[in-house]
Scaffold this motif. Structure first.
Motif, PDB file in Angstrom:
ATOM      1  N   GLU A 100      -5.218  -6.903 -47.899  1.00 34.61           N
ATOM      2  CA  GLU A 100      -6.116  -6.077 -48.750  1.00 34.61           C
ATOM      3  C   GLU A 100      -5.347  -4.785 -49.604  1.00 34.61           C
ATOM      4  O   GLU A 100      -5.905  -4.255 -50.562  1.00 34.61           O
ATOM      5  N   ARG A 101      -4.334  -4.470 -49.155  1.00 28.39           N
ATOM      6  CA  ARG A 101      -3.776  -2.979 -49.663  1.00 28.39           C
ATOM      7  C   ARG A 101      -3.156  -3.375 -51.198  1.00 28.39           C
ATOM      8  O   ARG A 101      -2.461  -4.583 -51.366  1.00 28.39           O
ATOM      9  N   PRO A 102      -3.269  -2.421 -52.059  1.00 31.87           N
ATOM     10  CA  PRO A 102      -2.371  -2.523 -53.195  1.00 31.87           C
ATOM     11  C   PRO A 102      -1.024  -2.732 -53.013  1.00 31.87           C
ATOM     12  O   PRO A 102      -0.527  -1.968 -52.129  1.00 31.87           O
ATOM     13  N   THR A 103      -0.216  -3.494 -53.916  1.00 31.77           N
ATOM     14  CA  THR A 103       1.022  -3.794 -53.640  1.00 31.77           C
ATOM     15  C   THR A 103       1.822  -3.722 -54.895  1.00 31.77           C
ATOM     16  O   THR A 103       1.414  -4.159 -56.097  1.00 31.77           O
ATOM     17  N   ALA A 125      -3.587 -14.210 -51.115  1.00 32.83           N
ATOM     18  CA  ALA A 125      -3.561 -14.280 -49.583  1.00 32.83           C
ATOM     19  C   ALA A 125      -2.438 -14.929 -48.829  1.00 32.83           C
ATOM     20  O   ALA A 125      -1.605 -14.363 -48.106  1.00 32.83           O
ATOM     21  N   GLU A 126      -2.079 -16.273 -49.597  1.00 30.66           N
ATOM     22  CA  GLU A 126      -0.966 -17.063 -48.980  1.00 30.66           C
ATOM     23  C   GLU A 126       0.535 -16.406 -49.236  1.00 30.66           C
ATOM     24  O   GLU A 126       1.220 -15.889 -48.375  1.00 30.66           O
ATOM     25  N   ALA A 127       0.481 -15.620 -50.358  1.00 33.02           N
ATOM     26  CA  ALA A 127       1.892 -14.955 -50.785  1.00 33.02           C
ATOM     27  C   ALA A 127       1.867 -13.734 -50.026  1.00 33.02           C
ATOM     28  O   ALA A 127       3.146 -13.294 -49.280  1.00 33.02           O
ATOM     29  N   ARG A 128       0.996 -12.789 -49.663  1.00 32.05           N
ATOM     30  CA  ARG A 128       1.128 -11.674 -49.042  1.00 32.05           C
ATOM     31  C   ARG A 128       1.381 -12.044 -47.606  1.00 32.05           C
ATOM     32  O   ARG A 128       2.295 -11.225 -46.820  1.00 32.05           O
ATOM     33  N   ALA A 129       0.764 -12.931 -46.891  1.00 34.69           N
ATOM     34  CA  ALA A 129       1.249 -13.372 -45.712  1.00 34.69           C
ATOM     35  C   ALA A 129       2.478 -13.891 -45.396  1.00 34.69           C
ATOM     36  O   ALA A 129       3.144 -13.618 -44.464  1.00 34.69           O
ATOM     37  N   ALA A 130       3.045 -14.607 -46.695  1.00 37.87           N
ATOM     38  CA  ALA A 130       4.448 -14.968 -46.537  1.00 37.87           C
ATOM     39  C   ALA A 130       5.277 -13.843 -46.279  1.00 37.87           C
ATOM     40  O   ALA A 130       6.607 -13.929 -45.787  1.00 37.87           O
ATOM     41  N   PHE A 131       5.093 -12.483 -46.913  1.00 39.17           N
ATOM     42  CA  PHE A 131       6.053 -11.639 -46.935  1.00 39.17           C
ATOM     43  C   PHE A 131       5.636 -10.431 -45.770  1.00 39.17           C
ATOM     44  O   PHE A 131       6.307  -9.423 -45.668  1.00 39.17           O
ATOM     45  N   GLN A 135       1.392  -0.681 -50.645  1.00 37.63           N
ATOM     46  CA  GLN A 135       2.562  -1.431 -49.621  1.00 37.63           C
ATOM     47  C   GLN A 135       3.490  -1.885 -50.830  1.00 37.63           C
ATOM     48  O   GLN A 135       3.113  -2.125 -51.905  1.00 37.63           O
ATOM     49  N   VAL A 136       4.657  -2.110 -50.359  1.00 40.57           N
ATOM     50  CA  VAL A 136       5.800  -2.184 -51.225  1.00 40.57           C
ATOM     51  C   VAL A 136       6.704  -3.566 -50.765  1.00 40.57           C
ATOM     52  O   VAL A 136       6.791  -3.555 -49.651  1.00 40.57           O
ATOM     53  N   LEU A 137       6.954  -4.424 -51.648  1.00 43.98           N
ATOM     54  CA  LEU A 137       7.657  -5.494 -51.630  1.00 43.98           C
ATOM     55  C   LEU A 137       8.752  -5.251 -52.592  1.00 43.98           C
ATOM     56  O   LEU A 137       8.837  -5.063 -53.574  1.00 43.98           O
ATOM     57  N   HIS A 138      10.200  -4.974 -51.705  1.00 47.18           N
ATOM     58  CA  HIS A 138      11.469  -4.235 -52.334  1.00 47.18           C
ATOM     59  C   HIS A 138      12.666  -5.537 -52.173  1.00 47.18           C
ATOM     60  O   HIS A 138      12.920  -5.410 -51.103  1.00 47.18           O
ATOM     61  N   ALA A 139      12.744  -5.945 -53.363  1.00 49.67           N
ATOM     62  CA  ALA A 139      14.108  -6.909 -53.556  1.00 49.67           C
ATOM     63  C   ALA A 139      15.263  -5.964 -53.630  1.00 49.67           C
ATOM     64  O   ALA A 139      15.458  -5.454 -55.149  1.00 49.67           O
ATOM     65  N   ARG A 140      16.127  -5.620 -52.907  1.00 46.91           N
ATOM     66  CA  ARG A 140      17.322  -4.552 -53.131  1.00 46.91           C
ATOM     67  C   ARG A 140      18.533  -5.129 -53.675  1.00 46.91           C
ATOM     68  O   ARG A 140      19.290  -4.276 -54.250  1.00 46.91           O
ATOM     69  N   GLY A 141      18.660  -6.394 -53.574  1.00 48.67           N
ATOM     70  CA  GLY A 141      19.994  -7.111 -54.115  1.00 48.67           C
ATOM     71  C   GLY A 141      20.801  -7.274 -52.825  1.00 48.67           C
ATOM     72  O   GLY A 141      20.832  -6.775 -52.155  1.00 48.67           O
ATOM     73  N   ALA A 179       1.893  -9.192 -55.897  1.00 47.72           N
ATOM     74  CA  ALA A 179       1.886  -7.946 -56.097  1.00 47.72           C
ATOM     75  C   ALA A 179       0.614  -7.725 -57.135  1.00 47.72           C
ATOM     76  O   ALA A 179       0.099  -8.466 -57.981  1.00 47.72           O
ATOM     77  N   ASP A 180       0.383  -6.284 -57.407  1.00 46.14           N
ATOM     78  CA  ASP A 180      -0.703  -5.583 -58.366  1.00 46.14           C
ATOM     79  C   ASP A 180       0.135  -5.158 -59.536  1.00 46.14           C
ATOM     80  O   ASP A 180      -0.528  -4.953 -60.469  1.00 46.14           O
ATOM     81  N   LEU A 181       1.246  -4.803 -59.308  1.00 46.26           N
ATOM     82  CA  LEU A 181       2.092  -3.966 -60.078  1.00 46.26           C
ATOM     83  C   LEU A 181       3.711  -4.018 -59.897  1.00 46.26           C
ATOM     84  O   LEU A 181       4.048  -4.207 -58.589  1.00 46.26           O
ATOM     85  N   ALA A 182       4.311  -4.146 -60.969  1.00 51.21           N
ATOM     86  CA  ALA A 182       5.897  -4.237 -60.806  1.00 51.21           C
ATOM     87  C   ALA A 182       6.735  -3.256 -61.258  1.00 51.21           C
ATOM     88  O   ALA A 182       6.213  -2.585 -62.247  1.00 51.21           O
TER      89      ALA A 182
END
Length: 365
Positions: A190-193, A179-185, A223-229, A263-266
């Motif tokens: 609740e969504r799969p990430t 919960a803390e991590a998803r709020a930070a980003f 939902q996606v957390l994407h580090a592009r560089g 994340a749930d999957l990388a």
């Protein structure tokens, strides 16, 4: 008893991060036992000039010994470079009264191994990759102990120890921090990430495939957390349609622990540190090995994939349609994710830093 440990692991993050994780583990022992001196060796051209002092460790610089991959005129200069670098490293080992040299491969490790042999200082080798480099192949021949990250690594006398990791990673409780991590980003709690990253500089093929699949992913509720560089500023995603899941793009992830917790999957490359961190925290992954080099990234990922902790896809086969066909069903199925996560964690090692510290102090004493 006072112990002087010299760590040789400069050049890339793949060498520096496990070196610093070991240093932290040794420092924890030294705080209890006293009399422990830790010195890191590096070169002026490596990332260690920034990373080692930032972690509070003494850094001493030696001349690098780059080894050309192909026969060129530069190969003729190698013997002279080796002689100079070994001579300076021998002087440092005497100055430091070194009791043990621990090498992690690369430009810094080779002269350290040769100098230690001449000074009769015992050597411990740690190899991060499934396919060892030249420096560690040489070092293993003179080492008192050889530790490896990947089972079956072809080094003489190798013992499987795992990858030394930062405690922020090795002690991470993903569910407790979610919960803390998803709020930070700025993510939905609740969504799969899905976490997408290609190393510190990003990866163009991963960026193209993930952005191309953005509509399908977010429409499916992922939902996606994407580090592009940091240099890939052209990687952008249009605003999401109403009801679609968030797609968050960042240049760089300073807090990988929070990224893993969110994340749930990388979807990622399979560098040695990345594979070790993901398996240690039990985060399943779709590994996309770097398509250049000697194939070591594929070999790094195979033990985790074979254990059921993730999938492997060739860089040439990764596409938006592949993500739609394989990633979306995987990340939206909680039972499947739980099974992959359990197998990933079983393939990982959280205590490699402590185990390697035990070995180093045993050899030193």
């Amino acid at each position: 008893m006072s112990v002087s440990v010299v760590l040789a692991g400069g050049g890339t993050g793949g060498h520096i991060e496990p070196m610093l994780a070991l240093a932290d583990a040794l420092l924890r022992r030294g705080a209890v036992e006293g009399g422990l001196r830790i010195t890191c060796l590096g070169t002026a051209r490596g990332m260690e000039t920034r990373l080692v002092p930032a972690r509070g460790y003494d850094l001493r610089l030696i001349p690098p010994v780059p080894l050309p991959r192909k026969p060129t005129v530069d190969l003729l200069r190698v013997p002279g470079r080796v002689v100079r670098s070994v001579s300076e490293t021998r002087a440092l080992l005497r100055e430091l009264s070194a009791d043990v040299v621990v090498g992690f491969g690369g430009y810094v490790a080779l002269p350290a191994y040769l100098a230690a042999r001449r000074e009769r200082v015992p050597v411990v080798v740690h190899e991060q990759n499934a396919l060892p480099g030249l420096a560690n192949r040489i070092g293993a021949r003179v080492a008192a102990w050889v530790a490896v990250t990947v089972p079956g690594t072809p080094l003489r006398g190798a013992e499987h120890v795992g990858m030394p990791l930062r405690t922020a990673i090795s002690t991470l409780d993903r569910p407790a921090r979610r919960a803390e991590a998803r709020a930070a980003f700025g993510l939905d709690p609740e969504r799969p990430t899905l976490l997408v990253f290609g190393g510190s500089q990003g990866a163009a093929s991963l960026n193209r495939a993930a952005v191309g699949a953005a509509d399908a992913l977010t429409a499916a509720g992922v939902q996606v957390l994407h580090a592009r560089g940091p240099k890939n500023t052209d990687v952008t995603v249009p605003p999401r349609a109403p009801g679609h899941a968030p797609y968050v793009v960042v240049d760089y992830l300073e807090r990988m622990d929070l990224a893993y917790a969110a994340a749930d999957l990388a979807l990622c490359r399979s560098g040695a540190v990345t594979v070790a961190e993901l398996s240690a925290v039990g985060l399943p992954a779709v590994f996309v090995p770097l398509p250049i080099g000697n194939g070591e990234q594929r070999l790094n990922a195979l033990p985790v994939v074979d254990a059921g902790g993730g999938l492997l896809v060739d860089d040439a086969d990764l596409s938006p349609s592949w993500i739609e066909e394989h990633v979306i069903p995987m990340v939206t199925d909680p039972a499947t994710l739980a099974r992959y996560a359990e197998h990933a964690a079983a393939a990982g090692a959280r205590d490699a830093d402590e185990r390697l510290a035990d070995i180093v102090l045993e050899v030193a004493e």
